[in-house]
Motif scaffolding. Structure first.
Motif, PDB file in Angstrom:
ATOM      1  N   LEU A  11      43.547 -32.667  14.102  1.00  0.00           N
ATOM      2  CA  LEU A  11      44.020 -31.598  14.964  1.00  0.00           C
ATOM      3  C   LEU A  11      43.524 -31.817  16.396  1.00  0.00           C
ATOM      4  O   LEU A  11      42.328 -32.002  16.621  1.00  0.00           O
TER       5      LEU A  11
ATOM      6  N   ILE B  20      43.131 -30.052  20.080  1.00  0.00           N
ATOM      7  CA  ILE B  20      43.034 -28.682  20.603  1.00  0.00           C
ATOM      8  C   ILE B  20      42.727 -28.733  22.099  1.00  0.00           C
ATOM      9  O   ILE B  20      41.832 -29.471  22.519  1.00  0.00           O
TER      10      ILE B  20
ATOM     11  N   THR C  22      42.716 -26.220  25.946  1.00  0.00           N
ATOM     12  CA  THR C  22      42.793 -24.893  26.572  1.00  0.00           C
ATOM     13  C   THR C  22      42.956 -25.025  28.080  1.00  0.00           C
ATOM     14  O   THR C  22      42.218 -25.788  28.710  1.00  0.00           O
TER      15      THR C  22
ATOM     16  N   ARG D 192      40.427 -41.223  27.029  1.00  0.00           N
ATOM     17  CA  ARG D 192      40.200 -41.733  28.374  1.00  0.00           C
ATOM     18  C   ARG D 192      39.286 -42.955  28.367  1.00  0.00           C
ATOM     19  O   ARG D 192      39.086 -43.583  29.408  1.00  0.00           O
TER      20      ARG D 192
ATOM     21  N   PHE E  37      33.143 -30.144  37.040  1.00  0.00           N
ATOM     22  CA  PHE E  37      32.726 -31.073  35.985  1.00  0.00           C
ATOM     23  C   PHE E  37      31.210 -31.132  35.845  1.00  0.00           C
ATOM     24  O   PHE E  37      30.686 -31.370  34.760  1.00  0.00           O
TER      25      PHE E  37
ATOM     26  N   HIS F  12      36.255 -35.791  18.436  1.00  0.00           N
ATOM     27  CA  HIS F  12      36.029 -35.833  19.886  1.00  0.00           C
ATOM     28  C   HIS F  12      35.769 -34.417  20.361  1.00  0.00           C
ATOM     29  O   HIS F  12      36.601 -33.542  20.114  1.00  0.00           O
TER      30      HIS F  12
ATOM     31  N   GLY G  57      35.282 -33.242  26.882  1.00  0.00           N
ATOM     32  CA  GLY G  57      35.307 -34.382  27.783  1.00  0.00           C
ATOM     33  C   GLY G  57      36.593 -35.194  27.811  1.00  0.00           C
ATOM     34  O   GLY G  57      36.677 -36.182  28.522  1.00  0.00           O
ATOM     35  N   ASP G  58      37.582 -34.801  27.034  1.00  0.00           N
ATOM     36  CA  ASP G  58      38.865 -35.508  27.138  1.00  0.00           C
ATOM     37  C   ASP G  58      39.959 -34.456  27.340  1.00  0.00           C
ATOM     38  O   ASP G  58      39.656 -33.298  27.572  1.00  0.00           O
ATOM     39  N   ASP G  59      41.228 -34.863  27.278  1.00  0.00           N
ATOM     40  CA  ASP G  59      42.295 -33.884  27.496  1.00  0.00           C
ATOM     41  C   ASP G  59      42.366 -32.868  26.363  1.00  0.00           C
ATOM     42  O   ASP G  59      42.744 -31.724  26.584  1.00  0.00           O
ATOM     43  N   CYS G  60      42.014 -33.318  25.159  1.00  0.00           N
ATOM     44  CA  CYS G  60      41.945 -32.417  24.010  1.00  0.00           C
ATOM     45  C   CYS G  60      40.675 -32.739  23.229  1.00  0.00           C
ATOM     46  O   CYS G  60      40.122 -33.831  23.352  1.00  0.00           O
ATOM     47  N   ALA G  61      40.234 -31.809  22.416  1.00  0.00           N
ATOM     48  CA  ALA G  61      39.268 -32.130  21.363  1.00  0.00           C
ATOM     49  C   ALA G  61      40.061 -32.610  20.152  1.00  0.00           C
ATOM     50  O   ALA G  61      41.239 -32.267  19.994  1.00  0.00           O
ATOM     51  N   ILE G  62      39.435 -33.452  19.333  1.00  0.00           N
ATOM     52  CA  ILE G  62      40.076 -33.869  18.082  1.00  0.00           C
ATOM     53  C   ILE G  62      39.155 -33.447  16.933  1.00  0.00           C
ATOM     54  O   ILE G  62      37.962 -33.765  16.938  1.00  0.00           O
ATOM     55  N   THR G  63      39.742 -32.706  15.988  1.00  0.00           N
ATOM     56  CA  THR G  63      38.954 -32.180  14.873  1.00  0.00           C
ATOM     57  C   THR G  63      39.651 -32.468  13.545  1.00  0.00           C
ATOM     58  O   THR G  63      40.819 -32.859  13.524  1.00  0.00           O
TER      59      THR G  63
ATOM     60  N   SER H 209      36.963 -22.885  21.656  1.00  0.00           N
ATOM     61  CA  SER H 209      37.132 -23.301  23.043  1.00  0.00           C
ATOM     62  C   SER H 209      36.847 -22.092  23.927  1.00  0.00           C
ATOM     63  O   SER H 209      36.995 -20.944  23.505  1.00  0.00           O
TER      64      SER H 209
ATOM     65  N   ILE I  61      34.165 -26.948  21.654  1.00  0.00           N
ATOM     66  CA  ILE I  61      34.870 -28.229  21.683  1.00  0.00           C
ATOM     67  C   ILE I  61      35.648 -28.451  22.977  1.00  0.00           C
ATOM     68  O   ILE I  61      36.260 -29.497  23.155  1.00  0.00           O
TER      69      ILE I  61
ATOM     70  N   GLY J 104      37.553 -26.452  26.777  1.00  0.00           N
ATOM     71  CA  GLY J 104      37.968 -25.232  27.466  1.00  0.00           C
ATOM     72  C   GLY J 104      38.303 -25.487  28.902  1.00  0.00           C
ATOM     73  O   GLY J 104      38.753 -26.570  29.267  1.00  0.00           O
ATOM     74  N   ASP J 105      38.066 -24.490  29.709  1.00  0.00           N
ATOM     75  CA  ASP J 105      38.456 -24.567  31.109  1.00  0.00           C
ATOM     76  C   ASP J 105      37.460 -23.727  31.915  1.00  0.00           C
ATOM     77  O   ASP J 105      36.971 -22.710  31.434  1.00  0.00           O
TER      78      ASP J 105
END
Lengths: 320, 320
Positions: free
Chosen positions: A40, A42, A44, A144, B4, B23, B26-32, B85, B117, B119-120
């Motif tokens: 998955l 995820i 935000t 990345r 950052f 992950h 720190g990347d565009d998405c988390a991976i779970t 998030s 994991i 956010g913004d």
């Protein structure tokens, strides 16, 4: 109109149904299922009025952009969209605004088959937070951090359009009518590069989406991959509308430094170049090689026709 | 301090690691990864300064509450916490504030083994949006919709404390020092009833968490379950601190109508009563039977020692 009536009228009724959503809107949580063998992804993103979009942005554009920027993050990891939650903070209940916002939101949702599964509606300054979920194969994801010296650097689409669109929208620039429409649309209705993202799985060595501007976003790749980059500024892909609207020096400055492009920047090894060309052609994706990765940690070199190039703009920074 | 750097210093470094997060930040998405045979519960709550908490609320309390209200939603579905998030909108960078906020956030995160994991972080009016994820068994989840006529209605813990705490905090009420501390803590540091939620799987016929007040929240159960309820107001569980701080009539009004309790309200069939008693005793959970479900659709009857009872307060309503 009360919170639960808003949810029911503008959001719940318009929602399409995916099979992997067991319980959607209407309980304390949504309940979903991740298909076996998939992980998955995820992400935000929050958009605040006056910060991430001009205060006079139409509700259709706010809705589109809020979802599209999250879809763009999914694209950068090679994920397929699945579900999202929406937190909407509104200063007041304006039914026309909500109708336009939700219609646009569900248009994009249906196009990418991503289902709204819940969220929150609160009274406060206008802002939209979306958390989007997508599926990725149960293997090393596109990140990345995999760029290697010698890898070629590509970007999808064209760069700088949204930045010019923003300056037109703010009245800082004047352009011809057909260019205005194209450039403002690129600002308001970015296209998440989801097809490109999934096509790049197992081919690209790294990938990121461009939200804060090329110069700024590539630094994340250089940091995560512990390498440098040399960019051929004269190779940056520019749209006809952009070239018609600003002079050539400004055009490259926008392409390098302006945000909101939501194109993908990715790196590919020499070895994978052939596979990449086939994958891009098969999926009808336009991408341009703009330079290569170097071994000099976090050093970004800009060249214009092989001469050093000084940029006039840098990326967008919160709290700078 | 830039966006950052804020993420790195206050959030990434303090984050503990779960094995199912492939992950993290720190990347565009988390991976779970969701464990096989489990479904995913997802919930989103936004807290806005001046709306959901008083503007002078300490950062430790804002962090705790923002996560706890989401954990409470997971509890209401019988879910085990997994990841979340965080979207944080800040008017300015105040390092002391961020230090206190993040320390409190990670204290609660570690306690419940839930991992941040991604956010913004954006510049804007103070608000916190959390999307929390948890695991539920691959079977019918605990929802609002399973209550049946004859089922007994229970609540965990005690009711009304946070409401009294809020009025003390606002200066509307004066109470003795030891009561003040207890009641303000109940407002600022709610305890998500996660253990109770998982204990109630397969036992309760319906469940909801109390965020907007008993009278208001029970309506969601009555609507979803197409039934009514009779509440014995004199049976509502009240804390010693609450009873010492307000007169008896006000005490029941707070218990019925004040929000922010984050206790669970659940229903249990006569048949499951024995199993419930054992489950509650085993997990050392305090819960009180406060009435029963009736067949009269969406009718809520309040009784006080078998006489009809008129409530003075109703739940919190956005956009009312």
């Amino acid at each position: 109109m009360k919170e639960f009536d808003i949810i029911e009228r503008f959001f719940n009724q318009k929602c399409h149904q995916r099979k992997d959503v067991i319980h959607g809107i209407g309980d304390d949580c949504a309940i979903t299922r991740v298909p076996e063998g998939l992980n998955l992804a995820i992400t935000t993103d929050t958009l605040i009025s006056g910060v991430h979009f001009p205060i006079d942005t139409p509700p259709e554009a706010i809705a589109h952009k809020a979802l599209a920027v999250n879809l763009s993050d999914l694209a950068a990891m090679g994920a397929e969209p699945a579900w999202y939650s929406l937190s909407l903070s509104l200063p007041e209940v304006d039914e026309n605004w909500l109708e336009a916002f939700s219609t646009s939101l569900f248009e994009l949702s249906r196009y990418y088959s991503i289902q709204l599964i819940g969220g929150d509606t609160v009274q406060g300054p206008l802002s939209v937070t979306i958390t989007a979920h997508g599926f990725v194969p149960n293997e090393s994801p596109l990140t990345r951090s995999g760029a290697k010296p010698g890898d070629m650097i590509y970007v999808s689409g064209t760069l700088g359009d949204a930045g010019v669109g923003l300056d037109i929208q703010k009245g800082k620039l004047i352009a011809s009518e057909h260019c205005v429409q194209y450039l403002i649309n690129r600002l308001y209705y970015p296209s998440p590069r989801l097809l490109a993202g999934t096509a790049l799985r197992r081919i690209a060595s790294s990938c990121i989406d461009l939200s804060d501007g090329l110069i700024r976003d590539i630094q994340h790749v250089l940091k995560a991959s512990e390498c440098g980059a040399r960019i051929q500024v004269d190779k940056l892909p520019l749209s006809v509308a952009l070239k018609e609207s600003v002079d050539v020096e400004d055009a490259y400055s926008y392409a390098l430094g302006a945000g909101d492009d939501y194109e993908l920047l990715f790196t590919v090894s020499e070895e994978n170049k052939g596979t990449l060309d086939i994958a891009l052609a098969n999926a009808n994706i336009s991408a341009t090689c703009i330079g290569h990765i170097t071994g000099i940690k976090q050093k970004l070199e800009l060249r214009f026709e092989d001469q050093p190039y000084q940029s006039l703009r840098s990326g967008f920074e919160h709290f700078s």
